[in-house]
Design a protein around this motif. Structure first.
Motif, PDB file in Angstrom:
ATOM      1  N   ARG A   1      52.907 -43.644  96.240  1.00  0.00           N
ATOM      2  CA  ARG A   1      54.259 -43.257  95.833  1.00  0.00           C
ATOM      3  C   ARG A   1      54.533 -41.801  96.156  1.00  0.00           C
ATOM      4  O   ARG A   1      55.612 -41.432  96.623  1.00  0.00           O
ATOM      5  N   GLN A   2      53.541 -40.948  95.909  1.00  0.00           N
ATOM      6  CA  GLN A   2      53.694 -39.519  96.158  1.00  0.00           C
ATOM      7  C   GLN A   2      53.789 -39.218  97.653  1.00  0.00           C
ATOM      8  O   GLN A   2      54.588 -38.382  98.087  1.00  0.00           O
ATOM      9  N   LEU A   3      53.008 -39.920  98.450  1.00  0.00           N
ATOM     10  CA  LEU A   3      52.996 -39.692  99.894  1.00  0.00           C
ATOM     11  C   LEU A   3      54.251 -40.209 100.577  1.00  0.00           C
ATOM     12  O   LEU A   3      54.688 -39.659 101.590  1.00  0.00           O
ATOM     13  N   ASN A   4      54.856 -41.282 100.031  1.00  0.00           N
ATOM     14  CA  ASN A   4      55.910 -41.990 100.767  1.00  0.00           C
ATOM     15  C   ASN A   4      57.176 -42.210  99.937  1.00  0.00           C
ATOM     16  O   ASN A   4      57.852 -43.222 100.101  1.00  0.00           O
ATOM     17  N   PHE A   5      57.503 -41.279  99.078  1.00  0.00           N
ATOM     18  CA  PHE A   5      58.610 -41.485  98.141  1.00  0.00           C
ATOM     19  C   PHE A   5      59.927 -41.795  98.861  1.00  0.00           C
ATOM     20  O   PHE A   5      60.655 -42.720  98.484  1.00  0.00           O
ATOM     21  N   ASN A   6      60.254 -41.042  99.888  1.00  0.00           N
ATOM     22  CA  ASN A   6      61.532 -41.246 100.582  1.00  0.00           C
ATOM     23  C   ASN A   6      61.611 -42.625 101.214  1.00  0.00           C
ATOM     24  O   ASN A   6      62.649 -43.296 101.153  1.00  0.00           O
ATOM     25  N   TYR A   7      60.523 -43.050 101.834  1.00  0.00           N
ATOM     26  CA  TYR A   7      60.509 -44.382 102.447  1.00  0.00           C
ATOM     27  C   TYR A   7      60.693 -45.464 101.393  1.00  0.00           C
ATOM     28  O   TYR A   7      61.469 -46.411 101.583  1.00  0.00           O
ATOM     29  N   LEU A   8      60.012 -45.344 100.288  1.00  0.00           N
ATOM     30  CA  LEU A   8      60.095 -46.347  99.226  1.00  0.00           C
ATOM     31  C   LEU A   8      61.492 -46.407  98.617  1.00  0.00           C
ATOM     32  O   LEU A   8      61.971 -47.466  98.222  1.00  0.00           O
ATOM     33  N   GLN A   9      62.147 -45.272  98.574  1.00  0.00           N
ATOM     34  CA  GLN A   9      63.477 -45.202  97.982  1.00  0.00           C
ATOM     35  C   GLN A   9      64.548 -45.775  98.916  1.00  0.00           C
ATOM     36  O   GLN A   9      65.562 -46.312  98.445  1.00  0.00           O
ATOM     37  N   ASN A  10      64.300 -45.695 100.220  1.00  0.00           N
ATOM     38  CA  ASN A  10      65.331 -46.052 101.202  1.00  0.00           C
ATOM     39  C   ASN A  10      65.086 -47.371 101.914  1.00  0.00           C
ATOM     40  O   ASN A  10      65.838 -47.732 102.826  1.00  0.00           O
ATOM     41  N   ASN A  11      64.044 -48.111 101.532  1.00  0.00           N
ATOM     42  CA  ASN A  11      63.772 -49.414 102.136  1.00  0.00           C
ATOM     43  C   ASN A  11      63.660 -50.470 101.046  1.00  0.00           C
ATOM     44  O   ASN A  11      63.245 -50.164  99.914  1.00  0.00           O
ATOM     45  N   SER A  12      64.024 -51.702 101.388  1.00  0.00           N
ATOM     46  CA  SER A  12      64.154 -52.749 100.379  1.00  0.00           C
ATOM     47  C   SER A  12      63.160 -53.882 100.578  1.00  0.00           C
ATOM     48  O   SER A  12      62.631 -54.086 101.682  1.00  0.00           O
ATOM     49  N   THR A  13      62.946 -54.637  99.523  1.00  0.00           N
ATOM     50  CA  THR A  13      62.063 -55.800  99.577  1.00  0.00           C
ATOM     51  C   THR A  13      62.692 -56.895 100.432  1.00  0.00           C
ATOM     52  O   THR A  13      63.906 -57.077 100.432  1.00  0.00           O
ATOM     53  N   THR A  14      61.873 -57.642 101.139  1.00  0.00           N
ATOM     54  CA  THR A  14      62.365 -58.716 102.011  1.00  0.00           C
ATOM     55  C   THR A  14      62.305 -60.074 101.325  1.00  0.00           C
ATOM     56  O   THR A  14      62.739 -61.070 101.904  1.00  0.00           O
ATOM     57  N   GLN A  15      61.739 -60.105 100.123  1.00  0.00           N
ATOM     58  CA  GLN A  15      61.652 -61.357  99.390  1.00  0.00           C
ATOM     59  C   GLN A  15      61.597 -61.068  97.893  1.00  0.00           C
ATOM     60  O   GLN A  15      61.522 -59.912  97.478  1.00  0.00           O
ATOM     61  N   GLU A  16      61.624 -62.115  97.120  1.00  0.00           N
ATOM     62  CA  GLU A  16      61.529 -61.985  95.666  1.00  0.00           C
ATOM     63  C   GLU A  16      60.063 -62.025  95.254  1.00  0.00           C
ATOM     64  O   GLU A  16      59.266 -62.779  95.809  1.00  0.00           O
ATOM     65  N   TYR A  17      59.699 -61.190  94.276  1.00  0.00           N
ATOM     66  CA  TYR A  17      58.331 -61.159  93.765  1.00  0.00           C
ATOM     67  C   TYR A  17      58.357 -61.477  92.269  1.00  0.00           C
ATOM     68  O   TYR A  17      59.005 -60.773  91.496  1.00  0.00           O
ATOM     69  N   LYS A  18      57.651 -62.543  91.883  1.00  0.00           N
ATOM     70  CA  LYS A  18      57.572 -62.928  90.475  1.00  0.00           C
ATOM     71  C   LYS A  18      56.272 -62.395  89.879  1.00  0.00           C
ATOM     72  O   LYS A  18      55.192 -62.604  90.416  1.00  0.00           O
ATOM     73  N   TRP A  19      56.409 -61.718  88.732  1.00  0.00           N
ATOM     74  CA  TRP A  19      55.256 -61.128  88.069  1.00  0.00           C
ATOM     75  C   TRP A  19      54.827 -61.932  86.848  1.00  0.00           C
ATOM     76  O   TRP A  19      53.738 -61.754  86.341  1.00  0.00           O
ATOM     77  N   GLY A  20      55.654 -62.767  86.382  1.00  0.00           N
ATOM     78  CA  GLY A  20      55.357 -63.596  85.216  1.00  0.00           C
ATOM     79  C   GLY A  20      56.522 -64.545  84.994  1.00  0.00           C
ATOM     80  O   GLY A  20      57.365 -64.741  85.867  1.00  0.00           O
ATOM     81  N   LYS A  21      56.591 -65.132  83.820  1.00  0.00           N
ATOM     82  CA  LYS A  21      57.658 -66.079  83.541  1.00  0.00           C
ATOM     83  C   LYS A  21      59.030 -65.412  83.509  1.00  0.00           C
ATOM     84  O   LYS A  21      60.044 -66.017  83.858  1.00  0.00           O
ATOM     85  N   ARG A  22      59.076 -64.147  83.077  1.00  0.00           N
ATOM     86  CA  ARG A  22      60.363 -63.492  82.902  1.00  0.00           C
ATOM     87  C   ARG A  22      60.560 -62.277  83.793  1.00  0.00           C
ATOM     88  O   ARG A  22      61.685 -61.790  83.926  1.00  0.00           O
ATOM     89  N   GLU A  23      59.491 -61.754  84.370  1.00  0.00           N
ATOM     90  CA  GLU A  23      59.595 -60.524  85.148  1.00  0.00           C
ATOM     91  C   GLU A  23      59.570 -60.825  86.642  1.00  0.00           C
ATOM     92  O   GLU A  23      58.775 -61.631  87.109  1.00  0.00           O
ATOM     93  N   MET A  24      60.444 -60.124  87.377  1.00  0.00           N
ATOM     94  CA  MET A  24      60.484 -60.293  88.818  1.00  0.00           C
ATOM     95  C   MET A  24      61.117 -59.065  89.466  1.00  0.00           C
ATOM     96  O   MET A  24      61.818 -58.291  88.816  1.00  0.00           O
ATOM     97  N   THR A  25      60.834 -58.904  90.755  1.00  0.00           N
ATOM     98  CA  THR A  25      61.531 -57.913  91.576  1.00  0.00           C
ATOM     99  C   THR A  25      62.323 -58.698  92.604  1.00  0.00           C
ATOM    100  O   THR A  25      61.750 -59.418  93.426  1.00  0.00           O
ATOM    101  N   GLU A  26      63.624 -58.602  92.541  1.00  0.00           N
ATOM    102  CA  GLU A  26      64.475 -59.412  93.403  1.00  0.00           C
ATOM    103  C   GLU A  26      64.448 -58.932  94.846  1.00  0.00           C
ATOM    104  O   GLU A  26      64.123 -57.770  95.140  1.00  0.00           O
ATOM    105  N   GLN A  27      64.799 -59.831  95.742  1.00  0.00           N
ATOM    106  CA  GLN A  27      64.938 -59.476  97.145  1.00  0.00           C
ATOM    107  C   GLN A  27      66.059 -58.445  97.299  1.00  0.00           C
ATOM    108  O   GLN A  27      67.084 -58.513  96.634  1.00  0.00           O
TER     109      GLN A  27
END
Length: 398
Positions: free
Chosen positions: A193-219
């Motif tokens: 995160r420290q090395l690549n903060f700008n890239y992480l902030q300006n690029n998006s996920t290409t798919q949905e990631y489910k972490w549990g029954k209720r938690e997810m990171t949307e595409q």
């Protein structure tokens, strides 16, 4: 040397000199007989060379900057590199109040090739312990930061397989037979995160990631959310590492540097145990994720570069080395198969010119307080063999 530890505070130099005085007298007698003639003959000529400085931007470094010194800005150390600076260099830099490197050929060679080619290449830096491999890798990392590349960096491959780090190993929830390392994953995610903060902030996920029954990171969400999900919930940290590496493989238009210090550690046997049984390194989630990047099916893309440094410091687990290349390449057949075609770059201890240059630098910074006489240079060179780590330690005593 002689059982003494490196001295970081100049105020303690007097004490160290007193302790080493008797040994110093004995060494003078030995050095009259054993001093290297070639070094003695060239000392007067080399002493006329002053400390030269290169541009602070490593993207401007060329082979003409060999033997020059440059400093990494403190903001880059604090905001990007932080805990990724080699420990010994960090200690020396703290004493000198600056992060200054001597430019040497291995790093300059790699940087020139990275600058002049668009194809994916792999580089392996190897050589004696303490000769400066980690410093060359740091130079390349700084270059990648200045180029605004994405950096995937592992500061120590041995740390992932060695239980002496006292990190927790626990069964993976999703993959039977695999084991997670939440603490190591959190450390790596924060560093990434420290090395690549700008890239992480300006690029998006290409798919949905489910972490549990209720938690997810949307595409379509910023990659930063993917990282922060793993950091906020250690239960998902290992999976977050795998997810971010997957996103990097998909984004083939991005320049990526995959760099590992002590790369050979990833191919050692694990010393972790669960319920009294040894854990196979292949079943450690982090090792699996990172070694997968070596596979042609999961390679980071045509615009990626791989730079690895090898280390002898953790080479204690009895790995049988390959006979295909020099023994101190420290790579077994599995590692060679994963690497495929690569450039192996041998790094040596300081040659005469490098040794003279670093001693002049220490003198200019008052790390070395005695005059650079012929006898002193011959003494230090004889006792250290021109080994970078040993030279810096011994210079603190005199």
């Amino acid at each position: 040397m002689f059982g003494l530890q490196p001295v970081l505070l100049r105020a303690s130099r007097t004490t160290c000199n007193c302790l080493a005085k008797s040994n110093h007298i004995k060494r003078k007698v030995v050095l009259r007989t054993l001093a290297t003639p070639a070094l003695k003959q060239n000392t007067d000529e080399e002493n006329s060379i002053s400390v030269l400085h290169a541009a602070s931007d490593p993207t401007k470094h060329t082979n003409d900057d060999y033997l020059k010194f440059y400093s990494i800005d403190k903001k880059i150390i604090q905001n990007n590199l932080s805990e990724n600076v080699p420990k010994k260099f960090k200690e020396l830099s703290k004493a000198l109040s600056e992060h200054t490197l001597m430019l040497r050929k291995p790093a300059l060679k790699i940087i020139q090739q990275l600058e002049n080619t668009d194809t994916s290449n792999k580089y392996v830096i190897y050589g004696p312990q303490g000769c400066g491999k980690s410093m060359s890798l740091l130079h390349v990392l700084h270059y990648a930061i200045q180029k605004d590349w994405v950096i995937v960096y592992i500061p120590n491959g041995f740390r992932l397989v060695d239980s002496q780090t006292a990190t927790e190993v626990q069964p993976c929830q999703w993959r039977p037979g695999r084991f997670d390392q939440p603490k190591e994953s959190l450390i790596w995610l924060n560093s990434f995160r420290q090395l690549n903060f700008n890239y992480l902030q300006n690029n998006s996920t290409t798919q949905e990631y489910k972490w549990g029954k209720r938690e997810m990171t949307e595409q379509g969400r910023p990659l930063l959310e993917l990282i922060d999900q793993g950091i906020s919930r250690s239960l998902y940290a290992n999976d977050a590492v795998g997810a971010i590496l997957k996103e990097l493989r998909i984004n083939t238009s991005t320049n990526i540097l995959f760099a590992v210090d002590s790369f050979n550690g990833l191919y050692e046997r694990s010393s972790h145990k669960v319920d009294g049984k040894m854990v196979d390194a292949q079943n450690l989630s982090l090792v699996h994720h990172f070694k997968k990047l070596m596979s042609p099916s999961y390679i980071l893309g045509d615009r990626s570069s791989y730079v690895f440094a090898l280390s002898q410091s953790g080479q204690y687990m009895g790995t049988k080395l390959t006979d295909l290349l020099e023994q101190d390449l420290l790579l077994n057949n599995e590692a060679l198969e994963d690497l495929g075609d690569f450039h192996h770059i041998r790094m040596e201890n300081y040659n005469q010119r490098e040794f003279e240059a670093i001693m002049k630098f220490y003198k200019s910074k008052n790390w070395l307080t005695r005059d650079l006489s012929d006898s002193l240079l011959n003494e230090v060179h004889f006792l250290t063999g021109g080994n970078g780590t040993s030279v810096s330690k011994y210079a603190a005593f005199i």
